[in-house]
Enzyme design. Structure first.
Site, PDB file in Angstrom:
ATOM      1  N   CYS A 122       0.827  -1.204   0.000  1.00  0.00           N
ATOM      2  CA  CYS A 122       0.000   0.000   0.000  1.00  0.00           C
ATOM      3  C   CYS A 122       0.870   1.267   0.000  1.00  0.00           C
ATOM      4  CB  CYS A 122      -0.984  -0.029   1.163  1.00  0.00           C
ATOM      5  SG  CYS A 122      -2.379   1.105   0.944  1.00  0.00           S
ATOM      6  N   HIS A 164      -3.760  -5.488   1.283  1.00  0.00           N
ATOM      7  CA  HIS A 164      -3.487  -5.762   2.695  1.00  0.00           C
ATOM      8  C   HIS A 164      -3.963  -7.178   3.041  1.00  0.00           C
ATOM      9  CE1 HIS A 164      -2.294  -1.742   3.965  1.00  0.00           C
ATOM     10  NE2 HIS A 164      -3.331  -1.223   3.332  1.00  0.00           N
TER      11      HIS A 164
END
Length: 480
Positions: free
Chosen positions: A329, A426
């Site tokens: 991310c 994630h």
């Protein structure tokens, strides 16, 4: 409502354990935290986000995640103070002083969410935030006594004996809070006790006598609780296991706005893997085979911190030695050629150079992407997880994606030499297939643990532990 004498006294895990214990008793349980401050968040089925602690508590209660379980989530970020998320949606950002002025306006949304959960449950377990004795923040409070008073919820105060001074912290809480707030408290719990419980019997009696609150339990330290995801960055101060003989060593730079660091928990749990957190002032270990840049709530600020610490130099040396780098991310965004913030999402408008390790560029802004995802990585391993980010990342490097999602979309990027990988996913390592693929890259063997099974086992163990050491029947009798 469980409130604490301070942060990190175990409120989150006590709520999770009670949620599992009461669910096992056949009750419909819902967790609730009026206001949370954490950069560890989870995606709900309806496309919102809540704190990871409430996600774990919902899992303990065996119910789907809802934005109403954590109606106000504060996510610290860069120069803009904290991002404010209300009922799962970003509504703006504010500094600390400004937020104190805005809290009263958020109470109606908090009470609405609480009412929704009450309507579908036999019991709602409410978690406070920080300390019940922060009387300097009592005006317009929505996180602790302000909420308890507004919603008429009885309070149990939790103290942590492991850090010392638990008698003073509990008695002191009663001494400093407003008498009307103190009247909301019906009992107390002493958490994380080590040793012979008989030695603290007089301590429990003294606290009860000085406060007038019912003693509801002396809860011994439970090692299995370490297998459960942590709520916030305070957990980063806890030491990770040292494994000198591990076949895979992973270095993780700890930057100021690190987010969703529980992505690494499944790797930490692997007995043949050593994860080393490295704070500024230390060099990345030269014998690490993999460097992971975790998520960040302020990519530009953390990129500056990474450079100030000299981690960019360490990463370049690591790659020259043939090591690999994975960006998750915000870490993925840092790996590209540049990060641009045209709307001042994180602070000043502008563009900063990235690490230049992937041929991509990131532009911050737009709607926040909050979705569960599944797919297959380029090496054929199945993946599941979630995306939670502002902005988009594009460029020639995207022609070598890390994965393809179930809808056919290409995801992430991999460098031409295969040493650098970036992904927005994630939760990548929670599933065995994806974790196995990464371990295989470093000849670290097959996964030795079933991570998700271990989380369930830890929740069950925590529930049994609380059944043995808390007076849950009396706790239920005090609820209303």
């Amino acid at each position: 409502m469980l409130q604490g004498t301070g942060s990190d006294v175990g409120k989150s895990l006590l709520v999770a354990g009670l949620a599992r214990a009461l669910t096992e008793r056949g009750m419909r349980v819902r967790p609730f935290k009026p206001q949370n401050m954490s950069n560890n968040a989870a995606v709900t089925l309806d496309g919102g986000e809540i704190g990871r602690a409430q996600a774990l508590q919902a899992r303990a209660a065996r119910v789907a995640l809802s934005v109403h379980m954590n109606p106000v989530l504060l996510k610290p970020q860069g120069q803009n103070g904290a991002q404010i998320v209300v009922q799962g949606r970003v509504v703006g950002a504010a500094g600390a002083a400004e937020y104190q002025r805005r809290k009263a306006a958020l109470l109606p949304a908090v009470l609405e969410s609480f009412a929704r959960l009450k309507g579908e449950a036999d019991i709602v377990l409410v978690e406070g935030a920080g300390s019940a004795s922060e009387v300097n923040l009592r005006a317009n409070d929505i996180a602790n006594m302000g909420f308890a008073r507004a919603a008429d919820v009885p309070v149990v105060v939790v103290g942590d004996i492991d850090r010392g001074g638990v008698i003073a912290s509990l008695v002191g809480t009663k001494a400093v809070i407003d008498p009307a707030d103190a009247a909301m408290v019906v009992g107390f719990v002493v958490n994380r006790f080590r040793g012979d419980p008989a030695l603290f019997a007089d301590g429990m009696a003294l606290i009860a006598a000085r406060t007038g609150w019912a003693p509801l339990g002396l809860v011994p330290f439970l090692p299995e609780a370490a297998r459960l995801p942590a709520e916030d960055a305070l957990a980063l101060d806890h030491a990770l296991p040292r494994r000198p003989g591990a076949r895979l060593r992973i270095a993780v730079p700890v930057l100021p706005h690190i987010a969703n660091f529980d992505d690494l928990d499944p790797l930490v749990a692997e007995p043949d893997v050593e994860v080393v957190r490295v704070r500024p002032g230390k060099a990345l270990p030269g014998d690490a085979q993999l460097v992971i840049l975790p998520g960040s709530k302020a990519t530009i600020a953390d990129l500056a911190a990474l450079r100030a610490a000299g981690f960019d130099v360490d990463i370049a040396a690591h790659l020259r030695r043939g090591g690999q780098v994975l960006g998750l991310c915000g870490g993925y965004q840092m790996l590209g050629r540049s990060v641009t913030d045209p709307a001042g999402v994180e602070g000043a408008v502008g563009q900063v150079p990235g690490l230049g390790l992937l041929d991509v560029e990131t532009v911050l802004g737009g709607d926040k992407r909050l979705v569960p995802v599944e797919g297959v990585s380029a090496d054929g391993a199945a993946l599941t997880g979630y995306e939670m980010h502002l902005g988009s990342t594009e460029g020639p490097g995207r022609a070598r994606p890390f994965a393809h999602l179930a809808d056919g979309a290409a995801e992430g990027a991999v460098s031409a030499d295969g040493l650098v990988t970036g992904t927005y996913v994630h939760g990548l390592f929670a599933a065995e297939a994806q974790r196995a693929a990464w371990l295989a890259r470093f000849a670290a063997g097959a996964p030795a643990i079933a991570y998700e099974v271990g989380v369930e086992a830890a929740l069950d163990a925590l529930a049994r532990h609380l059944e043995a050491h808390l007076d849950i029947d009396r706790l239920l009798s005090l609820a209303r």
